[in-house]
Design an enzyme around this catalytic site. Structure first.
Site, PDB file in Angstrom:
ATOM      1  N   CYS A  12       0.862  -1.172   0.000  1.00 57.87           N
ATOM      2  CA  CYS A  12       0.000   0.000   0.000  1.00 57.87           C
ATOM      3  C   CYS A  12       0.906   1.231   0.000  1.00 57.87           C
ATOM      4  O   CYS A  12       2.123   1.093  -0.060  1.00 57.87           O
ATOM      5  CB  CYS A  12      -0.885  -0.046   1.241  1.00 57.87           C
ATOM      6  N   CYS A  86      -3.974  -0.781  -2.932  1.00 58.54           N
ATOM      7  CA  CYS A  86      -4.383   0.572  -3.311  1.00 58.54           C
ATOM      8  C   CYS A  86      -3.838   0.857  -4.703  1.00 58.54           C
ATOM      9  O   CYS A  86      -2.848   0.268  -5.131  1.00 58.54           O
ATOM     10  CB  CYS A  86      -3.931   1.608  -2.288  1.00 58.54           C
ATOM     11  N   CYS A  93       4.510  -0.321  -7.913  1.00 58.99           N
ATOM     12  CA  CYS A  93       4.947  -1.561  -7.262  1.00 58.99           C
ATOM     13  C   CYS A  93       6.366  -1.945  -7.695  1.00 58.99           C
ATOM     14  O   CYS A  93       6.670  -1.974  -8.887  1.00 58.99           O
ATOM     15  CB  CYS A  93       3.978  -2.680  -7.618  1.00 58.99           C
TER      16      CYS A  93
END
Length: 149
Positions: A12, A86, A93
Site C-alpha cells: 500500500c 491501493c 509496485c
C-alpha cells in the site's frame, strides 16, 4: 519464513491501515497456508490507531507491535504472491525476485474518512470486513471437501 507456507506481501502507500489489516487477517484466517507481510511505498510514522483498535476489538488480534514498513525492507525477498491494496501502490509496485503471482485489490483508504469517531471506526471496520470477506471467499469449503465420495 516457513517453507511449507506460501509467502505473500500486501503493498500500500502508507502501510498503516489496509495492508496492515490484510497482513494480520491473513495470518489469522489463513495462517495454516500463508505467511503474510505488509509494506508501503511511503510508510506513515505509525500504524493508524483505528486499525489497531479494530483488530483488537473485533478480531481479537493483538497488533500492538505492528509498525509501518517501507517496501525497501523487503528488497530482494522472494514472495510467492504480491498483492497491492491501493491504486497508487499498483502503479509504483517494485519488482520482486522470482515470478510471484501479482494481484490487485482496489480498496478505498479508510484513513481519508472524516467525521465523528464513530463514523471513522465504522469505515475502518468495513475495510477490515472487505478484506476478511475476500479471504473467506477463497477458503476451501470444509464441508464439501470432507463429504466428497
Amino acid at each position: 519464513m516457513e517453507q511449507n507456507k506460501q509467502t505473500l506481501v500486501f503493498l500500500c502507500t502508507g502501510n498503516s491501515a489496509r495492508s496492515i489489516f490484510a497482513e494480520y487477517l491473513t495470518n489469522k484466517i489463513c495462517g495454516d497456508r500463508f505467511e503474510a507481510y505488509s509494506a508501503g511505498s511511503q510508510p506513515k510514522p505509525a500504524v493508524n490507531p483505528y486499525t489497531i483498535r479494530v483488530l483488537r476489538d473485533y478480531y481479537k488480534i493483538d497488533a500492538s507491535q505492528a509498525r509501518s514498513k517501507s517496501w525497501d525492507e523487503f528488497k530482494g525477498t522472494q514472495f510467492d504472491i504480491v498483492i497491492t491494496v491501493c491504486d497508487n501502490a499498483k502503479e509504483s509496485c517494485p519488482v520482486f525476485p522470482g515470478q510471484p503471482i501479482l494481484a490487485h485489490w482496489s480498496i478505498p483508504d479508510p484513513a481519508e474518512t472524516t467525521g465523528t469517531d464513530e463514523q471513522k471506526l465504522r469505515t475502518f471496520r468495513e475495510t477490515a470486513q472487505q478484506i476478511q470477506l475476500g479471504h473467506l471467499l477463497t477458503q476451501p469449503n470444509q464441508e464439501t471437501e470432507t463429504t466428497k465420495h
